[in-house]
Design a protein around this motif. Structure first.
Motif, PDB file in Angstrom:
ATOM      1  N   ASN A  60      -0.941   4.319  -8.900  1.00  0.00           N
ATOM      2  CA  ASN A  60      -1.361   4.736 -10.249  1.00  0.00           C
ATOM      3  C   ASN A  60      -0.934   6.176 -10.584  1.00  0.00           C
ATOM      4  O   ASN A  60      -1.448   6.785 -11.510  1.00  0.00           O
ATOM      5  N   GLY A  61       0.028   6.684  -9.807  1.00  0.00           N
ATOM      6  CA  GLY A  61       0.619   7.977 -10.153  1.00  0.00           C
ATOM      7  C   GLY A  61      -0.211   9.186  -9.765  1.00  0.00           C
ATOM      8  O   GLY A  61       0.119  10.307 -10.150  1.00  0.00           O
ATOM      9  N   MET A  62      -1.304   8.992  -8.997  1.00  0.00           N
ATOM     10  CA  MET A  62      -2.048  10.162  -8.507  1.00  0.00           C
ATOM     11  C   MET A  62      -1.197  10.949  -7.523  1.00  0.00           C
ATOM     12  O   MET A  62      -1.306  12.157  -7.414  1.00  0.00           O
ATOM     13  N   LEU A  63      -0.357  10.222  -6.776  1.00  0.00           N
ATOM     14  CA  LEU A  63       0.653  10.861  -5.930  1.00  0.00           C
ATOM     15  C   LEU A  63       2.016  10.365  -6.399  1.00  0.00           C
ATOM     16  O   LEU A  63       2.135   9.251  -6.917  1.00  0.00           O
ATOM     17  N   LEU A  64       3.046  11.180  -6.196  1.00  0.00           N
ATOM     18  CA  LEU A  64       4.416  10.779  -6.548  1.00  0.00           C
ATOM     19  C   LEU A  64       5.243  10.721  -5.270  1.00  0.00           C
ATOM     20  O   LEU A  64       5.043  11.524  -4.360  1.00  0.00           O
ATOM     21  N   SER A  69      11.211   5.305  -5.685  1.00  0.00           N
ATOM     22  CA  SER A  69      10.475   5.253  -6.951  1.00  0.00           C
ATOM     23  C   SER A  69       9.390   4.185  -6.946  1.00  0.00           C
ATOM     24  O   SER A  69       9.474   3.194  -6.214  1.00  0.00           O
ATOM     25  N   VAL A  70       8.364   4.427  -7.765  1.00  0.00           N
ATOM     26  CA  VAL A  70       7.310   3.442  -8.019  1.00  0.00           C
ATOM     27  C   VAL A  70       7.345   3.152  -9.512  1.00  0.00           C
ATOM     28  O   VAL A  70       7.225   4.069 -10.335  1.00  0.00           O
ATOM     29  N   LEU A  71       7.532   1.884  -9.853  1.00  0.00           N
ATOM     30  CA  LEU A  71       7.552   1.470 -11.255  1.00  0.00           C
ATOM     31  C   LEU A  71       6.330   0.616 -11.528  1.00  0.00           C
ATOM     32  O   LEU A  71       6.036  -0.322 -10.783  1.00  0.00           O
ATOM     33  N   THR A  77       6.611   6.156 -12.356  1.00  0.00           N
ATOM     34  CA  THR A  77       5.424   7.024 -12.268  1.00  0.00           C
ATOM     35  C   THR A  77       5.817   8.504 -12.282  1.00  0.00           C
ATOM     36  O   THR A  77       4.973   9.369 -12.524  1.00  0.00           O
ATOM     37  N   GLN A  78       7.089   8.806 -12.003  1.00  0.00           N
ATOM     38  CA  GLN A  78       7.512  10.214 -11.992  1.00  0.00           C
ATOM     39  C   GLN A  78       7.853  10.739 -13.387  1.00  0.00           C
ATOM     40  O   GLN A  78       8.115  11.929 -13.550  1.00  0.00           O
ATOM     41  N   ASP A  79       7.817   9.861 -14.384  1.00  0.00           N
ATOM     42  CA  ASP A  79       8.067  10.273 -15.769  1.00  0.00           C
ATOM     43  C   ASP A  79       6.780  10.915 -16.299  1.00  0.00           C
ATOM     44  O   ASP A  79       5.837  10.226 -16.691  1.00  0.00           O
ATOM     45  N   GLU A  80       6.733  12.250 -16.285  1.00  0.00           N
ATOM     46  CA  GLU A  80       5.490  12.962 -16.623  1.00  0.00           C
ATOM     47  C   GLU A  80       4.955  12.588 -17.991  1.00  0.00           C
ATOM     48  O   GLU A  80       3.751  12.506 -18.202  1.00  0.00           O
ATOM     49  N   ARG A  82       4.877   9.859 -19.349  1.00  0.00           N
ATOM     50  CA  ARG A  82       4.293   8.511 -19.416  1.00  0.00           C
ATOM     51  C   ARG A  82       3.224   8.260 -18.342  1.00  0.00           C
ATOM     52  O   ARG A  82       2.802   7.124 -18.140  1.00  0.00           O
ATOM     53  N   GLN A  83       2.771   9.340 -17.666  1.00  0.00           N
ATOM     54  CA  GLN A  83       1.765   9.155 -16.612  1.00  0.00           C
ATOM     55  C   GLN A  83       0.469   8.571 -17.155  1.00  0.00           C
ATOM     56  O   GLN A  83      -0.205   7.785 -16.484  1.00  0.00           O
ATOM     57  N   PHE A  84       0.143   8.962 -18.389  1.00  0.00           N
ATOM     58  CA  PHE A  84      -1.066   8.437 -19.032  1.00  0.00           C
ATOM     59  C   PHE A  84      -0.967   6.916 -19.179  1.00  0.00           C
ATOM     60  O   PHE A  84      -1.938   6.190 -18.950  1.00  0.00           O
ATOM     61  N   GLU A  85       0.228   6.438 -19.536  1.00  0.00           N
ATOM     62  CA  GLU A  85       0.441   4.990 -19.673  1.00  0.00           C
ATOM     63  C   GLU A  85       0.257   4.277 -18.336  1.00  0.00           C
ATOM     64  O   GLU A  85      -0.305   3.186 -18.275  1.00  0.00           O
ATOM     65  N   VAL A  86       0.750   4.906 -17.274  1.00  0.00           N
ATOM     66  CA  VAL A  86       0.614   4.316 -15.934  1.00  0.00           C
ATOM     67  C   VAL A  86      -0.859   4.173 -15.584  1.00  0.00           C
ATOM     68  O   VAL A  86      -1.328   3.114 -15.144  1.00  0.00           O
ATOM     69  N   ARG A  87      -1.636   5.238 -15.829  1.00  0.00           N
ATOM     70  CA  ARG A  87      -3.058   5.209 -15.434  1.00  0.00           C
ATOM     71  C   ARG A  87      -3.887   4.296 -16.313  1.00  0.00           C
ATOM     72  O   ARG A  87      -4.963   3.859 -15.912  1.00  0.00           O
TER      73      ARG A  87
END
Length: 288
Positions: A60-64, A69-71, A77-80, A82-87
């Protein structure tokens, strides 16, 4: 283009190190590849320190990732930006329910996530009620969370994630601090959410008897994936798991030990009921 071909969560050649600046930084994940489809119920198993909790936070992007990559739903998840969208797609429930509850009243706690997402008040009311009903805690909506049992608190934490309308819930050892009854309550809740609402579940656990309830079991060892398959495929290879000092469900262990003593049952059971059925078949065969 091509995003629709991806699984809901795609982990691609992920390496992760804590404290990469220091000389003695240690890599805890060594090139992990894993795909989790929408609607799956996956149990992630392994020793303490094998990288399971790190994986949970990567989902969930708490760690990168340090590399790879994690999609999530096609979003890196490394796209800053869009981190809100991931969470808002992947919610994380952690081990200690007391650390996750922030308000003095259950329904306020469940409303906390959607409020932060800017959901309108009437919609929040509807989501909170539905989420509490989904985890069978609606009648406790005006109670103080600190007066609830561990299992009830954990169900309220899960309700808070449902109210955010996440499509995936990652649970990191959610029953480790609970008594047996609380464990059953939480397991029944997540099974129902997966079955009835098609919410993707990733359950990190060291209880083998919880892992057999998943549709798929992924076993990690020392930062790598050791094996990945259905519970029956994974737990049938008792020798392999024992070589890596991993447990198997109690019923499986019993039949494995009986086989070593010369009593061979027709197959390997995963739970108590299966075990009983196998014994009946075995004894009926002996009687003839």
């Amino acid at each position: 283009m091509g995003e629709h071909c991806l699984a809901f969560i795609e982990v691609q050649n992920v390496r992760f190190s804590y404290d990469t600046e220091s000389v003695d930084s240690r890599e805890v994940l060594h090139g992990i590849n894993l795909s989790i489809e929408a609607g799956e119920f996956v149990a992630l198993l392994g020793h303490n320190g094998c990288g399971k909790s790190t994986m949970a936070k990567l989902f969930n992007g708490m760690l990168l990732p340090t590399s790879g990559s994690v999609l999530v739903d096609g979003i890196d998840t490394q796209d800053e930006a869009r981190q809100f969208e991931v969470r808002s797609r992947v919610g994380l429930v952690q081990q200690n329910p007391d650390n996750q509850l922030v308000a003095g009243v259950v329904e306020e706690d469940v409303a906390f996530g959607p409020e932060n997402l800017g959901v309108p008040p009437l919609e929040i009311r509807k989501r909170v009620d539905e989420a509490l009903k989904a985890v069978d805690m609606y009648e406790y909506r005006e109670h103080a969370p600190h007066k609830l049992s561990g299992g009830q608190k954990q169900r309220v934490a899960i309700a808070g994630i449902i109210a955010m309308e996440t499509r995936c819930i990652v649970l990191d050892e959610p029953t480790a601090m609970l008594d047996p009854r609380g464990r059953v309550e939480v397991m029944e809740t997540i099974q129902r959410l997966n079955r009835e609402k098609q919410i993707t579940i990733v359950l990190i656990t060291h209880y083998m008897d919880e892992a057999v309830q998943a549709g798929r079991v992924v076993v990690m060892d020392e930062g790598e994936i050791l094996t990945d398959g259905s519970p029956r495929e994974v737990f049938s290879d008792v020798e392999f798991l024992k070589r890596h000092d991993l447990d198997v469900p109690q019923a499986t262990e019993l039949v494995y030990r009986l086989a070593a003593a010369g009593i061979k049952l027709p197959e390997i059971p995963l739970g108590e009921e299966e075990c009983v059925r196998l014994f009946r078949r075995y004894l009926a065969g002996e009687a003839h």
